[in-house]
Design an enzyme around this catalytic site. Structure first.
Site, PDB file in Angstrom:
ATOM      1  N   SER A  10       8.347  -5.852  -3.331  1.00  0.00           N
ATOM      2  CA  SER A  10       7.957  -5.484  -1.974  1.00  0.00           C
ATOM      3  C   SER A  10       9.117  -5.805  -1.034  1.00  0.00           C
ATOM      4  O   SER A  10      10.220  -5.307  -1.226  1.00  0.00           O
ATOM      5  CB  SER A  10       6.664  -6.220  -1.595  1.00  0.00           C
ATOM      6  N   HIS A  37       6.753  -1.336  -2.719  1.00  0.00           N
ATOM      7  CA  HIS A  37       5.955  -1.042  -1.521  1.00  0.00           C
ATOM      8  C   HIS A  37       6.798  -0.258  -0.520  1.00  0.00           C
ATOM      9  O   HIS A  37       7.952  -0.597  -0.275  1.00  0.00           O
ATOM     10  CB  HIS A  37       5.484  -2.346  -0.854  1.00  0.00           C
ATOM     11  N   ASP A 129       0.395  -8.852  -4.204  1.00  0.00           N
ATOM     12  CA  ASP A 129       0.218  -7.722  -5.108  1.00  0.00           C
ATOM     13  C   ASP A 129       1.051  -7.963  -6.368  1.00  0.00           C
ATOM     14  O   ASP A 129       2.139  -8.517  -6.302  1.00  0.00           O
ATOM     15  CB  ASP A 129       0.669  -6.435  -4.394  1.00  0.00           C
TER      16      ASP A 129
END
Lengths: 185, 281
Positions: A10, A37, A129
């Site tokens: 991310s 992401h 995540d």
């Protein structure tokens, strides 16, 4: 081995993924799938950016792309990326943990399709995540790697992945590619 | 005879269960998920297993076989396409530029929004055609496999919280008016103008099992086939191809293509990035 490498990242991930891809050889005998992401909108040159200094071909995944070794498939913006045994699928299902693409969604599909032939890598990020997905790869008998949190640009995601499972390796960024070459060879 | 096979691993058991579930649903209810793309099907099924408070896919199979209401809930999970109005604004912008001029030459237009889910895309097309001055001679057929979803689409009711995103999409798509002209607020929801639905026919239709029902000048089937496996995709592509008029236009989702549709030679590319194709053979 006819396996697969799955990478999730991310915040700070574009740089971190580039470092890993750059150090991988074109002859890597497995495909790579990546969930980074990113925002839903607008055209994106992320695949070009990631592929620029890598020997691997980096493509933004299209639905039902056949997985080929030595290629890296990037989850497109606004879609989840999932893999089956030989190909990828995309989905517009709802955001998972505020993310689409979601690393958990990708990694769970990788664990399901590849089991002990899967390798999962969690890199930098300010999110949790990927922690569950990495645990799923672990449960399925795959190899799990987490970037050393103190050297990550954002350590939340590596920390979360460490808390959820017991990864096989916690590695500095520049140690990841050589390790992948070893386990995939 | 002794069976020397090793005990099945968890994910092998799961594969058996998924096949049984798809077969059971098909036998009992006629919905055919047997050729759905496995990873998405599996994910959605597990979401339903969890939501029903069950522990296995076999448990879900038992419940849906004995309880049609549970089947309806599973169907909603399996058929819902999360969409947004003017999703991928570039698609609608290019549609205005490259498709609308061709559509102006027809006295009457039939548009099929295949897999319309809750109708976000249908309303978007209706607005686009209205602004192009074409709506009055258009009939839009909006279909989905799930009757309940079709009814929801028919209601033209959406959460007010979504309007900021949809307005931004509408503007980026080249909308020429104020988006708020198209709806009235009603508490937490908004209701889109009845006039937008005047020429829309909502109907239940299953791409996996049903046949074509007309010939269309435009078919939009975006992010629907991504849930199908290759074989089913080919079948549906044939259905769409045969449902298009000569020079009819096909619009797909941003990560879909006609490369493996079996009808590559039948189309020319109108816009590669926005996945717009025209039937030429």
């Amino acid at each position: 081995m006819s396996g697969i490498v799955a990478i999730g990242a991310s915040w700070g991930g574009v740089h971190a993924i580039s470092v890993v891809l750059r150090a991988l050889p074109a002859e890597l005998p497995v495909p790579i799938v990546i969930a980074q992401h990113r925002s839903d909108d607008g055209p994106s040159r992320l695949s070009e950016t990631l592929g620029r200094r890598s020997a691997l071909v980096v493509v933004e995944a299209s639905d039902k792309d056949v997985l080929e070794s030595g290629r890296a498939y990037l989850a497109p913006p606004g879609y989840h990326l999932l893999v089956d045994r030989a190909s990828v699928s995309v989905s517009t299902d709802d955001y998972v943990r505020f993310s689409r693409p979601s690393i958990d969604v990708l990694f769970e599909s990788v664990a399901d399709a590849y089991g002990e032939d899967a390798v999962g890598v969690i890199l930098t990020g300010a999110s949790d995540d990927g922690a569950q997905g990495l645990a799923r790869i672990h449960e399925a008998g795959g190899v799990t790697i987490v970037q050393e949190p103190t050297s990550a640009e954002r350590r939340t995601m590596p920390d979360a992945a460490l808390a959820t499972g017991r990864p096989h390796r916690v590695l500095e960024l520049d140690e990841i590619a050589p390790f992948l070459v070893k386990v995939c060879g | 005879m002794a069976d020397e096979r090793r005990p099945l691993r968890r994910r092998d058991v799961e594969a058996v269960e998924l096949d049984l579930l798809a077969a059971g649903i098909h036998e009992a209810y006629g919905f055919d998920f047997r050729q759905y793309s496995r990873p998405s099907f599996r994910r959605r099924v597990w979401r339903r297993v969890d939501a029903e408070g069950l522990h296995s896919i076999t448990g879900l199979l038992e419940r849906v076989l004995h309880d049609p209401a549970a089947m309806q809930r599973l169907l909603a999970e399996l058929s819902v396409n999360v969409s947004a109005m003017f999703r991928d604004p570039g698609f609608f912008r290019v549609f205005r530029e490259k498709v609308v001029p061709q559509l102006r030459t027809y006295p009457f237009l039939r548009v099929w929004n295949a897999g319309c889910a809750t109708g976000e895309e249908t309303i978007s097309v209706a607005i686009l055609l209205k602004e192009a001055g074409l709506y009055d001679r258009t009939r839009i057929y909006a279909t989905d496999m799930n009757e309940a979803t079709v009814n929801q689409a028919r209601s033209r009711s959406y959460p007010i919280a979504k309007m900021r995103e949809y307005t931004a999409n509408y503007i980026a798509a080249g909308g020429t008016r104020s988006f708020s002209e198209y709806y009235v607020a009603d508490g937490e929801r908004v209701l889109f103008q009845p006039s937008l639905a005047e020429n829309i026919v909502f109907a239940q239709h299953n791409l996996a099992t049903d046949r074509s029902f007309n010939e269309f000048h435009v078919i939009m089937c975006r992010n629907v086939m991504i849930y199908f496996n290759r074989d089913l995709q080919e079948r549906v592509h044939t259905l769409l191809y045969e449902s298009l008029t000569h020079f009819g236009v096909l619009g797909l989702g941003a990560r879909e293509s006609i490369d493996f549709s079996g009808h590559l030679a039948g189309y020319e590319t109108l816009d590669d990035a926005e996945r717009l194709y025209r039937k030429v053979a």
